[in-house]
Design a protein around this motif. Structure first.
Motif: not given
Length: 833
Positions: A32-33, A213-215, A382-385, A404-405
Motif C-alpha cells: 500500500x505504501x 506510512x500511516x495510511x 482517508x479521502x480516497x474518493x 494520526x487520522x
C-alpha cells in the motif's frame, strides 16, 4: 519457523478469533505504501518505511503481550526498533561505500525521515520535533535513549536476523534501499531548485512519507479487521470523463433557446474556465463576481484539467463557516443525476470520533467488553474518493493538526486539482501555514490550485512566506467589465444617522426587518454571532404574530446539523421560486456557497468581503431591476466580537474606510476598493503577528519551519519543522470544538443506535461514519461543558477505548434552531441509549 503475530481479532468475550501474521502485515503495508508513494515517484522510500515500521513486534515481550493481552495497550515499545534499524543500516552503508559529503548528507536526510515516520506512527501529535526553542531535540533523545539500553541493542540484533529470514533477505533489502535512495536524491534535487521554499518543502516531504506510512498501516489493519478490501479502487479518469461530458451537456441544455442576459454572461465565463483547463498545473485565481456561477464553472475546469493532465482526485475546499452540503448537493445532482447519490463524491465535514474526555463525569458511557483496536480510527475516511468536498479546517488539519487520522489523508492530496472556494475566508492567523502547504502541493506534488472568490485576498502579497501564484494567473479576462455586468444591487448605509454611528439593539433590528415587510416579502438578514441571530429571530417572530402578519421566518446557524440546514434551505428556495413570502435570519454561513436570491438583504456591520458575499444573495438572477442591501450596526453588548477577531478587524476597517471616504457606499464592488481593503487588512493584522500563526513561547508556529540543522552526538538533524509542537498548538478556529452527532430525524437516530451497538458487522462501520457526517454539530468548549452539566450527551463508542463518539440526547435539539443547551420535552421522541 515460529509464526509471529502482527494483529489479532477479538470477539466480545475477549477470545482471539483470527490472527494476521506480522510478515503479512509488513508486506501488505509495503504494498500500500508503494502505491501511495508512487504519486511522488518515491514508492521505495515509502515502502521502506512501511516494511520496517512494526519491526519491534518481533520482540518476544510484544509477542507475549499480543497473545495474552496482559499488558496495557501501548506499554510495550515496538515503534523505535524499526527506526533504530534504519539508522544502523545507513551508518553501515556510509562506511562501506565511502560516500562524499553530499551523498552522506542525502543519506542522513533519508535516514531521519524514515526514522521519524516509524517512531511516530502511533504518535497522536505527528512527527517528533527535531529541535525545540530550548535547543533540545526529542527526535535525538528518542534514538539516544534506545541506544543507551543494552537490552534494546541486543534485541535489535535478534530482530534483524528474524526480519531477514521471515520478510526480506539482506540482499533484497540492499537492492530495495538503493532504489529508495535513487528516488530520494531525485526528489531532493527537485526541491532544491527553489531556494525560497527548500526548507519548508523538505519538512513537508517528511510529512508526506509519514502520511503514506500511516495510511498503509491503517488500511491493512482495516482490511484485516473488517474482513474485506477497504482501499478505494475507483478509475478516476473514467469517472472524470463521464462527469465532464455530463456536466457540459447539462450546461448546454441550460443555455438552449432564449436565455437571460445574466445567464449568457455566466455561460461565457464557464467557457473561459473550460478553455483555461489546458494550461499546465499551477496556482491560479478565479475571480468571478458573486452570482457568476463559479461552483459549476470551477468544477468544469477541474474535470477537464484532471482528464488532460491525468489527475487522480478533485478536492473542493470551502470556508469553515459556510455550508458545504449545498455544493455537495449541486455536484451530486449534476454529476450523479441525483442529489442524494453519494457515489464517488465524499462530503467530509469533520472527524466524528475524538479522544474520550474523561474530565466529564456526567456523560453516559455505554458498557462494552470487546477489544476496540482503534476501530474508529480505521473507520474514519482517508479521502480516497475521486471527489472530496470538505472545509478549510479539515484541509489545514491534514498538515498541522494532532491526530494520526488527520495526517493519514495528506498523501491523497497529491496529483489533484484543489479548488479553494471563497478563499477570502481563510482565517488570517493561518495564512503563513496555508502558503507553505500550497507551495508544497503545487511545486512538489503536482497539484493544480484554484483560488476562487469575488474578492481575491492577494495572498501573493504576503511575504515570509509568499504564495507562488503563477504568472497570468487570473482565469477570467476583462474582470472590470464582468463586475459591471453583475452589478444588480444598491447598498444603503443605515450604520450612520446624521453623520454619527447609529447602533441598534437586536430588538430594534428585528423592528427594522419587520417594517421592511411592508415593501417586500422576500428578506434575508445576516448577523455576526449566533446569539444576535437567535435574538432577532425570536423578536421578529413575536412581531409577526402580534401584528398577524403571515410570513414564515427561517433560522440558520452552525448549531444546526448539515441535514437540517439543507432541509431549511430547500424550503426557502421552494418558497422563493413560487414567489411566496419568506424571511431568513442567518449567521454568516449563508454568505458563501449558497445559491439563493432574496429581494432585500440586511447585513450587520462586517468586513468588505462579507458585505459583497452577502450581497450576492440579493437579486442574484436579476429578478428585479435592483435589489437592496441595508448595512446596519448592532450594539457591541448584543453582538460581542471580542472572540471573533477577524470579523472585528474587518468591521473596523470597513467603518474607517467609509468614514474617511476611502470607500463610497456606491462603489463597494469596485476591484480597486477590494484591493485597498485587503491591503489595509493584511497590514493591520501583520502588525499583530496574526498571519504568522499562534504564539508558542517567544516563537510563532511558522518559525518552526525554519529550524536550522544542528550536529549533536554525530547525528545531523536536517532543517525540518517541528510538527509535534505545531500539532499541540495548532487550531484553525480559536477555540477547540468537539463533534457531536445530533438526533435530527429518523436517519440520524438510526445511525446513533447502530453505532451504539446494533451493528452486527464491523465492515458497516465506515459507511455509518460517512452517513453520520450530515448529522454533526461542532460545539465550542463552553457549550460542551454546559451540555455535560445538563447530562445531555452520550458516548456511543466502547468504554475500553480512549476514542469517543458523542451523541446528543433527545430534548436538546430544536426543530427550528438546532442544538440547545436547555432541555425541551417537546423535542423528545423514542430512542434507546
Amino acid at each position: 519457523m515460529a509464526e509471529y503475530i502482527g494483529h489479532t481479532k477479538i470477539d466480545k468475550n475477549g477470545k482471539i478469533i483470527a490472527i494476521q501474521s506480522l510478515r503479512d502485515h509488513l508486506l501488505n503495508s509495503k504494498k500500500y505504501a508503494e502505491k501511495f508513494g508512487s504519486e511522488l515517484n518515491i514508492a521505495h522510500v515509502t515502502g521502506l518505511a512501511a516494511i520496517l515500521h512494526d519491526l519491534g513486534k518481533y520482540r518476544s515481550e510484544f509477542q507475549d503481550y499480543i497473545k495474552t493481552g496482559n499488558e496495557k495497550r501501548g506499554s510495550i515499545d515496538h515503534s523505535t526498533f524499526g527506526g533504530a534499524f534504519i539508522k544502523e543500516y545507513v551508518t553501515d552503508y556510509i562506511q562501506l561505500n565511502e560516500c562524499d559529503p553530499n551523498t552522506r548528507f542525502n543519506l542522513q536526510m533519508l535516514q531521519n525521515i524514515l526514522m521519524n515516520a516509524i517512531f511516530s506512527h502511533h504518535n497522536t501529535n505527528g512527527l517528533k520535533d527535531y529541535l525545540l526553542t530550548s535547543n533540545k531535540s526529542p527526535f535525538l533523545e528518542r534514538i539516544q535513549n534506545f541506544l543507551d539500553s543494552k537490552k534494546n541493542v541486543n534485541e535489535l540484533k535478534i530482530i534483524k536476523n528474524i526480519f531477514y529470514s521471515d520478510v526480506m533477505s539482506k540482499a533484497n533489502l540492499d537492492d530495495y534501499f538503493n532504489q529508495a535512495f535513487t528516488e530520494f536524491k531525485r526528489i531532493v534535487e527537485n526541491i532544491l531548485t527553489n531556494k525560497d521554499t527548500t526548507l519548508p518543502n523538505l519538512a513537508m516531504l517528511g510529512n508526506y512519507v509519514y502520511s503514506c506510512l500511516l495510511d498503509a498501516d491503517r488500511t491493512d489493519a482495516a482490511n484485516f479487521e473488517y474482513g474485506k478490501e477497504v482501499l478505494n479502487q475507483n478509475n478516476s479518469q473514467k469517472i472524470f470523463k463521464t462527469y465532464y461530458r455530463r456536466l457540459v451537456d447539462k450546461l448546454d441544455d441550460m443555455n438552449k433557446g432564449k436565455i437571460s442576459q445574466i445567464n449568457q454572461y455566466r455561460a461565457e465565463m464557464s467557457q473561459e474556465c473550460d478553455d483555461f483547463a489546458t494550461k499546465k498545473s499551477g496556482i491560479y485565481t478565479l475571480s468571478l463576481p458573486t452570482g457568476g456561477g463559479k461552483t459549476l464553472a470551477s468544477m468544469r475546469l477541474s474535470l477537464k484539467h484532471s482528464i488532460l493532465h491525468n489527475k487522480k482526485r478533485i478536492i473542493y475546499v470551502l470556508p469553515y463557516i459556510t455550508i458545504i452540503e449545498q455544493n455537495a448537493r449541486v455536484f451530486r445532482e449534476k454529476l450523479n443525476n441525483n442529489e442524494n447519490d453519494t457515489t464517488n463524491i465524499l462530503e467530509f465535514h469533520s472527524n466524528i470520533s475524538q479522544k474520550l474526555n474523561t474530565q466529564y463525569s456526567n456523560i453516559s458511557h455505554k458498557q462494552n467488553n470487546f477489544e476496540f483496536q482503534n476501530l474508529m480510527d480505521l473507520a474514519e475516511d482517508n479521502w480516497d474518493s475521486p471527489i472530496v468536498i470538505t472545509t478549510m479546517v479539515q484541509f489545514l488539519n491534514t498538515f498541522y493538526s494532532s491526530g494520526t487520522k488527520n495526517r493519514r489523508r495528506l498523501h491523497n492530496l497529491c496529483n489533484s486539482v484543489i479548488v479553494f472556494d471563497e478563499i477570502q475566508k481563510l482565517p488570517i492567523e493561518t495564512t503563513a501555514l496555508f502558503n507553505y502547504a500550497i507551495n508544497f502541493l503545487q511545486e512538489i506534488c503536482n497539484c493544480n490550485i484554484i483560488l476562487c472568490t469575488a474578492t481575491q485576498p492577494a495572498l501573493d502579497k504576503i511575504n515570509d512566506p509568499k504564495l507562488n501564484i503563477s504568472k497570468n494567473a487570473e482565469i477570467i479576462s476583462d474582470l472590470d467589465e464582468r463586475i459591471d455586468q453583475f452589478k444588480r444591487v444598491k447598498f444603503i448605509n443605515k450604520m450612520f444617522s446624521n453623520g454619527r454611528k447609529s447602533d441598534l439593539t437586536c430588538d430594534e433590528a428585528a423592528v427594522k426587518i419587520f417594517e421592511a415587510t411592508a415593501k417586500t416579502d422576500s428578506i434575508l438578514a445576516v448577523f455576526n454571532t449566533i446569539s444576535a441571530t437567535e435574538k432577532v429571530f425570536t423578536k421578529l417572530n413575536e412581531l409577526l404574530i402580534e401584528n398577524n402578519v403571515q410570513i414564515p421566518v427561517y433560522y440558520l446557524s452552525t448549531r444546526m446539523c448539515p441535514a437540517h440546514r439543507k432541509d431549511v434551505i430547500k424550503d426557502i428556495k421552494n418558497r422563493l421560486e413560487e414567489n411566496q413570502p419568506v424571511i431568513c435570519i442567518s449567521t454568516p454561513l449563508i454568505e458563501a456557497g449558497v445559491d439563493i436570491s432574496f429581494k432585500s438583504v440586511f447585513r450587520s456591520a462586517c468586513g468588505l468581503d462579507s458585505i459583497i458575499q452577502t450581497a450576492g444573495r440579493c437579486n442574484r438572477n436579476s429578478e428585479t431591476d435592483c435589489g437592496y442591501v441595508y448595512l446596519i450596526s448592532i450594539k457591541k453588548e448584543e453582538e460581542n466580537l471580542e472572540r471573533l477577531k477577524t470579523i472585528k478587524a474587518g468591521q473596523e476597517i470597513m467603518l474607517d474606510m467609509i468614514t474617511s471616504q476611502q470607500a463610497d457606499i456606491t462603489n463597494l464592488l469596485d476591484k480597486n476598493v477590494v484591493a485597498q481593503y485587503f491591503n489595509i487588512f493584511y497590514k493591520k493584522e501583520n502588525l499583530n503577528g496574526l498571519t504568522q500563526g499562534k504564539r508558542v513561547g517567544e516563537y510563532n508556529l511558522s518559525d518552526y519551519v525554519f529550524r536550522v540543522g544542528v550536529k549533536e552526538n554525530n547525528i545531523n538533524t536536517v532543517p525540518f519543522s517541528d510538527f509535534e509542537t505545531i500539532a499541540k498548538n495548532f487550531e484553525v478556529i480559536t477555540q477547540n470544538t468537539t463533534s457531536i452527532i445530533v438526533p435530527y430525524g429518523n436517519k440520524a437516530k438510526d445511525i446513533i443506535a447502530e453505532i451504539n451497538g446494533v451493528v452486527k458487522n464491523k465492515s458497516d462501520l465506515k459507511d455509518l461514519m460517512k452517513k453520520a457526517q450530515s448529522y454533526i454539530v461542532n460545539v465550542y468548549k463552553n457549550v460542551f461543558d454546559t451540555l455535560d452539566k445538563e447530562r445531555a450527551l452520550e458516548v456511543i463508542s466502547p468504554e475500553n477505548s480512549n476514542t469517543a463518539i458523542y451523541a446528543l440526547k433527545e430534548g436538546y435539539y430544536n426543530e427550528y434552531t438546532g442544538l440547545t443547551t436547555q432541555f425541551n420535552a417537546d423535542c423528545v421522541a423514542n430512542i434507546i441509549f
